[in-house]
Design a protein around this motif. Structure first.
Motif, mmCIF file in Angstrom:
data_model
loop_
_atom_site.group_PDB
_atom_site.id
_atom_site.type_symbol
_atom_site.label_atom_id
_atom_site.label_comp_id
_atom_site.label_asym_id
_atom_site.label_seq_id
_atom_site.Cartn_x
_atom_site.Cartn_y
_atom_site.Cartn_z
ATOM 1 N N ARG A 27 -20.951 22.553 -7.300
ATOM 2 C CA ARG A 27 -20.812 24.004 -7.178
ATOM 3 C C ARG A 27 -21.806 24.520 -6.139
ATOM 4 O O ARG A 27 -22.973 24.147 -6.130
ATOM 5 N N THR A 28 -21.332 25.405 -5.265
ATOM 6 C CA THR A 28 -22.211 26.018 -4.279
ATOM 7 C C THR A 28 -23.165 26.988 -4.972
ATOM 8 O O THR A 28 -22.734 27.836 -5.746
ATOM 9 N N ILE A 29 -24.444 26.821 -4.690
ATOM 10 C CA ILE A 29 -25.445 27.713 -5.258
ATOM 11 C C ILE A 29 -25.373 29.043 -4.521
ATOM 12 O O ILE A 29 -25.483 29.074 -3.299
ATOM 13 N N SER A 30 -25.179 30.135 -5.233
ATOM 14 C CA SER A 30 -25.046 31.429 -4.561
ATOM 15 C C SER A 30 -25.933 32.505 -5.155
ATOM 16 O O SER A 30 -26.036 33.601 -4.604
ATOM 17 N N SER A 31 -26.583 32.217 -6.246
ATOM 18 C CA SER A 31 -27.431 33.228 -6.875
ATOM 19 C C SER A 31 -28.523 32.537 -7.671
ATOM 20 O O SER A 31 -28.504 31.322 -7.856
ATOM 21 N N TRP A 53 -32.254 32.307 -4.181
ATOM 22 C CA TRP A 53 -31.259 31.778 -3.254
ATOM 23 C C TRP A 53 -30.748 32.842 -2.292
ATOM 24 O O TRP A 53 -30.470 32.558 -1.130
ATOM 25 N N SER A 54 -30.653 34.088 -2.711
ATOM 26 C CA SER A 54 -30.086 35.114 -1.850
ATOM 27 C C SER A 54 -31.136 35.818 -0.997
ATOM 28 O O SER A 54 -30.932 36.035 0.197
ATOM 29 N N ASN A 74 -29.386 27.735 2.978
ATOM 30 C CA ASN A 74 -28.179 28.090 2.236
ATOM 31 C C ASN A 74 -26.955 27.354 2.766
ATOM 32 O O ASN A 74 -26.089 26.927 1.985
ATOM 33 N N ASN A 77 -26.995 23.946 1.401
ATOM 34 C CA ASN A 77 -27.195 23.852 -0.053
ATOM 35 C C ASN A 77 -28.388 22.954 -0.365
ATOM 36 O O ASN A 77 -28.308 22.050 -1.224
#
Length: 126
Positions: A27-31, A53-54, A74, A77
């Protein structure tokens, strides 16, 4: 699911530097935050550093402030931990950690994280 693979550990003399990397797949880390923890023999796992991450907000343990720098890429990843002016008391297995989707809690605490890497050994000789 997120898989984490650490690299970059090794043996270094006191005062030296090492750079740890953690590659995340699945899963892409987005938060949330990505974190680094460490565990020395006979001791509990302890927080080292975390990065948002953001927005890139960072947290550090007092014992590593001014010596360690956490950063993230980002697009790849990936999160890295630059460790400078290493001390013998930094000797430990270092673990990368990622949160679940929609994490809750405090990013400096282990329960915040769901996914853990296999760990990489860092040994600092005096």
């Amino acid at each position: 699911q997120v898989q984490l693979v650490e690299s970059g550990g090794g043996l270094v003399q006191a005062g030296g530097s090492l750079r740890l990397s953690c590659a995340a797949s699945g899963r892409t880390i987005s938060s949330g935050y990505m974190g680094w923890f460490r565990q020395a023999p006979g001791r509990e796992r302890e927080f080292v550093a975390a990065i948002g991450w953001s927005r890139g907000k960072t947290y550090y343990a007092d014992s590593v402030k001014g010596r360690f720098t956490i950063s993230r890429d980002n697009a790849k990843n990936m999160v890295t931990l630059q460790m400078d002016n290493l001390k013998p008391e930094d000797t430990a297995v270092y673990y990368c950690a990622a949160p679940p989707f929609g994490p809750v809690g405090v990013a400096t605490s282990a329960p915040y994280y769901t996914y853990w890497g296999q760990g990489t050994q860092v040994t600092v000789s005096s």
